[in-house]
Design a protein around this motif. Structure first.
Motif, PDB file in Angstrom:
ATOM      1  N   GLU A   1      40.932  47.428  28.862  1.00 45.74           N
ATOM      2  CA  GLU A   1      40.754  46.259  29.162  1.00 45.74           C
ATOM      3  C   GLU A   1      42.229  45.598  29.660  1.00 45.74           C
ATOM      4  N   LEU A   2      42.677  45.308  30.786  1.00 42.20           N
ATOM      5  CA  LEU A   2      43.796  44.801  31.276  1.00 42.20           C
ATOM      6  C   LEU A   2      43.573  43.173  31.743  1.00 42.20           C
ATOM      7  N   ASN A   3      44.849  42.809  31.178  1.00 36.41           N
ATOM      8  CA  ASN A   3      45.411  41.353  31.621  1.00 36.41           C
ATOM      9  C   ASN A   3      46.281  41.155  32.450  1.00 36.41           C
ATOM     10  N   PRO A   4      46.649  39.751  32.806  1.00 34.56           N
ATOM     11  CA  PRO A   4      47.946  39.560  33.740  1.00 34.56           C
ATOM     12  C   PRO A   4      49.092  40.291  33.283  1.00 34.56           C
ATOM     13  N   GLY A   5      49.768  40.819  34.092  1.00 32.13           N
ATOM     14  CA  GLY A   5      50.967  41.735  33.697  1.00 32.13           C
ATOM     15  C   GLY A   5      50.648  42.986  33.311  1.00 32.13           C
ATOM     16  N   ASP A   6      49.461  43.624  33.075  1.00 34.23           N
ATOM     17  CA  ASP A   6      49.227  45.008  32.918  1.00 34.23           C
ATOM     18  C   ASP A   6      49.015  45.671  34.292  1.00 34.23           C
ATOM     19  N   SER A   7      49.472  47.192  34.020  1.00 39.16           N
ATOM     20  CA  SER A   7      49.312  47.845  35.312  1.00 39.16           C
ATOM     21  C   SER A   7      48.737  49.270  35.025  1.00 39.16           C
ATOM     22  N   PHE A   8      48.092  49.697  36.160  1.00 38.26           N
ATOM     23  CA  PHE A   8      47.804  51.233  36.299  1.00 38.26           C
ATOM     24  C   PHE A   8      48.011  52.006  37.262  1.00 38.26           C
ATOM     25  N   PHE A   9      47.909  53.228  37.335  1.00 36.21           N
ATOM     26  CA  PHE A   9      47.981  54.133  38.261  1.00 36.21           C
ATOM     27  C   PHE A   9      46.859  54.511  38.935  1.00 36.21           C
ATOM     28  N   ARG A  10      46.964  54.851  40.372  1.00 32.70           N
ATOM     29  CA  ARG A  10      45.896  55.276  41.035  1.00 32.70           C
ATOM     30  C   ARG A  10      45.655  56.699  40.474  1.00 32.70           C
TER      31      ARG A  10
END
Length: 136
Positions: A51-60
């Motif tokens: 679960e991601l919140n504002p500021g969290d990142s992920f890569f393609r």
């Protein structure tokens, strides 16, 4: 923050296939990210990643076989920025990678490999993915 934006309404989702090496950052809202088999591959599998919140990142996702894609599901109205990794500040990129892989270190299969003293899995859990390469 340069890049392109994606807006998702609560309950909607998008698929992110492998392709250009890009960084996605949650600007507002909350999303869940799943790894899924691409629609043309059977049987279909879907695994919760985070679960991601504002500021969290992920890569393609990087998948040369084209079997895996990410499904991004909006828990609330959300905005996501994405851009080429080559346009990112090295320290921002290091932090994003360390945080993303740290989240992945909670997955049972990564914990299994960490328990076997796998160097990569252990680095994920220590937020040390690029610690030796980028030190600012």
């Amino acid at each position: 923050m340069r890049g392109k934006k994606i807006s998702l309404k609560q309950g909607s989702y998008i698929s992110v296939q492998s392709g250009n090496f890009e960084l996605f950052t949650i600007i507002s809202g909350r999303v869940e990210i799943y790894a899924c088999t691409a629609p043309e591959h059977t049987p279909f599998h879907k695994i919760f990643l985070a679960e991601l919140n504002p500021g969290d990142s992920f890569f393609r996702p990087e998948d040369v076989m084209g079997v895996v894609e990410f499904s991004i599901c909006a828990i609330s109205d959300s905005e996501i920025n994405y851009r080429e990794v080559s346009s990112c500040d090295p320290i921002e990129l290091k932090n994003a990678a360390n945080n993303w892989f740290f989240m992945m270190s909670a997955l049972p299969w990564v914990r299994y490999f960490a328990g076997l003293n796998d160097d990569v899995a252990l680095k994920w859990g220590r937020k040390a993915v690029f610690a030796e390469n980028l030190s600012h």
